[in-house]
Design a protein around this motif. Structure first.
Motif, PDB file in Angstrom:
ATOM      1  N   ILE A 189       0.839  -1.192   0.000  1.00 18.12           N
ATOM      2  CA  ILE A 189       0.000   0.000   0.000  1.00 18.12           C
ATOM      3  C   ILE A 189       0.878   1.248   0.000  1.00 18.12           C
ATOM      4  N   ALA A 190       0.620   2.146  -0.916  1.00 15.90           N
ATOM      5  CA  ALA A 190       1.400   3.378  -1.014  1.00 15.90           C
ATOM      6  C   ALA A 190       1.128   4.287   0.174  1.00 15.90           C
ATOM      7  N   LYS A 191       2.162   4.957   0.653  1.00 11.39           N
ATOM      8  CA  LYS A 191       1.996   5.897   1.759  1.00 11.39           C
ATOM      9  C   LYS A 191       1.201   7.119   1.307  1.00 11.39           C
ATOM     10  N   ASP A 192       1.459   7.533   0.073  1.00 11.61           N
ATOM     11  CA  ASP A 192       0.739   8.672  -0.499  1.00 11.61           C
ATOM     12  C   ASP A 192      -0.422   8.124  -1.328  1.00 11.61           C
ATOM     13  N   SER A 193      -1.650   8.372  -0.890  1.00  8.95           N
ATOM     14  CA  SER A 193      -2.812   7.800  -1.565  1.00  8.95           C
ATOM     15  C   SER A 193      -3.406   8.699  -2.640  1.00  8.95           C
ATOM     16  N   THR A 194      -2.765   9.859  -2.905  1.00  6.31           N
ATOM     17  CA  THR A 194      -3.260  10.711  -3.986  1.00  6.31           C
ATOM     18  C   THR A 194      -2.921  10.077  -5.329  1.00  6.31           C
ATOM     19  N   ILE A 195      -3.738  10.396  -6.338  1.00  7.80           N
ATOM     20  CA  ILE A 195      -3.517   9.792  -7.653  1.00  7.80           C
ATOM     21  C   ILE A 195      -3.248  10.850  -8.720  1.00  7.80           C
ATOM     22  N   GLY A 196      -2.426  11.806  -8.367  1.00  9.52           N
ATOM     23  CA  GLY A 196      -2.040  12.839  -9.319  1.00  9.52           C
ATOM     24  C   GLY A 196      -2.802  14.125  -9.141  1.00  9.52           C
ATOM     25  N   ASN A 197      -2.084  15.251  -9.232  1.00 11.60           N
ATOM     26  CA  ASN A 197      -2.665  16.590  -9.133  1.00 11.60           C
ATOM     27  C   ASN A 197      -3.362  16.840  -7.799  1.00 11.60           C
ATOM     28  N   GLY A 198      -3.014  16.050  -6.763  1.00 11.04           N
ATOM     29  CA  GLY A 198      -3.589  16.244  -5.444  1.00 11.04           C
ATOM     30  C   GLY A 198      -4.981  15.663  -5.257  1.00 11.04           C
ATOM     31  N   TYR A 199      -5.437  14.859  -6.206  1.00  7.15           N
ATOM     32  CA  TYR A 199      -6.772  14.257  -6.125  1.00  7.15           C
ATOM     33  C   TYR A 199      -6.700  12.860  -5.510  1.00  7.15           C
ATOM     34  N   TYR A 200      -7.804  12.476  -4.875  1.00  5.42           N
ATOM     35  CA  TYR A 200      -7.950  11.139  -4.306  1.00  5.42           C
ATOM     36  C   TYR A 200      -8.971  10.358  -5.143  1.00  5.42           C
ATOM     37  N   PHE A 201      -8.758   9.061  -5.232  1.00 10.02           N
ATOM     38  CA  PHE A 201      -9.690   8.245  -6.005  1.00 10.02           C
ATOM     39  C   PHE A 201     -10.893   7.859  -5.150  1.00 10.02           C
ATOM     40  N   LYS A 202     -12.059   7.859  -5.798  1.00  8.05           N
ATOM     41  CA  LYS A 202     -13.263   7.361  -5.160  1.00  8.05           C
ATOM     42  C   LYS A 202     -14.088   6.628  -6.202  1.00  8.05           C
ATOM     43  N   GLN A 203     -14.686   5.521  -5.796  1.00  7.31           N
ATOM     44  CA  GLN A 203     -15.428   4.685  -6.733  1.00  7.31           C
ATOM     45  C   GLN A 203     -16.756   5.329  -7.117  1.00  7.31           C
ATOM     46  N   ILE A 204     -17.122   5.187  -8.393  1.00 10.58           N
ATOM     47  CA  ILE A 204     -18.421   5.686  -8.841  1.00 10.58           C
ATOM     48  C   ILE A 204     -19.338   4.522  -9.210  1.00 10.58           C
ATOM     49  N   VAL A 205     -18.774   3.300  -9.153  1.00  8.00           N
ATOM     50  CA  VAL A 205     -19.544   2.091  -9.445  1.00  8.00           C
ATOM     51  C   VAL A 205     -19.494   1.181  -8.224  1.00  8.00           C
ATOM     52  N   ASN A 206     -20.647   0.758  -7.732  1.00  9.34           N
ATOM     53  CA  ASN A 206     -20.700  -0.139  -6.589  1.00  9.34           C
ATOM     54  C   ASN A 206     -20.157  -1.522  -6.947  1.00  9.34           C
ATOM     55  N   ASP A 207     -19.883  -2.324  -5.929  1.00  7.69           N
ATOM     56  CA  ASP A 207     -19.387  -3.676  -6.160  1.00  7.69           C
ATOM     57  C   ASP A 207     -20.339  -4.528  -6.981  1.00  7.69           C
ATOM     58  N   ASP A 208     -21.636  -4.226  -6.887  1.00  4.49           N
ATOM     59  CA  ASP A 208     -22.615  -5.003  -7.645  1.00  4.49           C
ATOM     60  C   ASP A 208     -22.807  -4.486  -9.067  1.00  4.49           C
TER      61      ASP A 208
END
Length: 287
Positions: A189-208
């Motif tokens: 697991i990366a210590k820095d969880s940002t994914i570029g340009n200071g943004y964080y990832f969040k899911q837009i599709v549920n597991d189902d």
């Protein structure tokens, strides 16, 4: 200071050429299907690559479409993201070995990789500074054309290497996000969880597979239809939102057209996304 300004100006020219479809980078979209079969569930796959510049955040995206020789799209798909500032005139290299050709792309920091299952992002990770595309069977025509294209790309990028911050790169290395459906043994697991340009990832599709924000996705599909976009393969959609949940921009990586499209977000008002008090980036596929 003058050198930094010159480098910034070079990147600006690179982006301008991309937006207007004049960048030789997009010649790489004409590369044929790879010749090496990759083992995968259900059926083995080959890769077709599409390159696109996101001029909103100055990133290079490389979509790796996994499909059969007959064009059947696999349910696993890949997308790579590299900040333009991490590229230089030596970043793109054509390699020939054992009668095979590959395209190597080197970055001064780890390359962000998205993995999709169906339309859902199931992992976001950075593990390497090098991305190797291909291979293709060697032909003189293909090899010469790739060399010519890479040389043209190199002239548009800064003629020097950016010194990488090793400590920062180490903190960035590892998984930024892993979906609950993935079974991973002791994932790094990366210590820095940002994914570029200071943004964080969040899911837009549920597991189902259902959409967390169906109104937004429905509106995006409507816009794509109105723009007469023919979706022949999974289309990456990227949504940037502020820490207040206000949508900043929505882009799609329109392959194989050279046109860059930034969807008019005024059509989405007053829809907002509920964030976790930080800038958020959503990446998913539409088909």
């Amino acid at each position: 200071m003058k050198r930094k300004v010159a480098i910034l100006f070079t990147y600006t020219l690179f982006i301008i050429n991309s937006v207007h479809g004049q960048n030789p980078l997009y010649n790489l979209n004409n590369l044929p299907l790879t010749d090496k079969e990759v083992r995968a569930p259900v059926f083995d796959t080959f890769s077709k690559y599409f390159f696109k510049i996101d001029s909103t955040k100055n990133n290079l995206f490389i979509q790796d479409i996994r499909q059969s020789k007959q064009g059947e799209i696999h349910f696993y798909q890949w997308l790579n993201e590299i900040p333009l500032e991490e590229l230089n005139s030596n970043s793109f290299q054509v390699k020939k070995q054992d009668n095979l050709i590959s395209l190597e792309i080197n970055s001064s920091s780890s390359i962000l990789n998205y993995m999709f299952q169906e339309e859902q992002t199931i992992s976001v990770a950075t593990f390497a500074r090098k991305l190797e595309l291909g291979p293709w069977d060697y032909t003189e025509a293909l090899y010469s054309e790739m060399i010519k294209t890479v040389e043209a790309i190199s002239t548009l990028l800064p003629n020097e290497k950016t010194q990488a911050d090793v400590k920062k790169d180490k903190e960035n290395s590892g998984f930024k996000y892993i979906a609950s459906k993935i079974q991973a043994m002791n994932p790094e697991i990366a210590k820095d969880s940002t994914i570029g340009n200071g943004y964080y990832f969040k899911q837009i599709v549920n597991d189902d597979g259902s959409m967390i924000y169906p109104d937004i996705v429905k509106k995006i599909k409507k816009v794509l239809k109105s723009e007469k976009i023919d979706i022949k393969a999974p289309l990456p959609i990227i949504i940037y939102a502020t820490n207040q949940g206000v949508i900043e921009s929505i882009i799609y990586l329109n392959h194989p057209s050279e046109q860059y499209v930034n969807i008019d977000i005024s059509k989405f008002e007053p829809i907002e996304i509920r964030n976790s008090n930080h800038p958020t980036k959503y990446t998913f596929l539409i088909k």
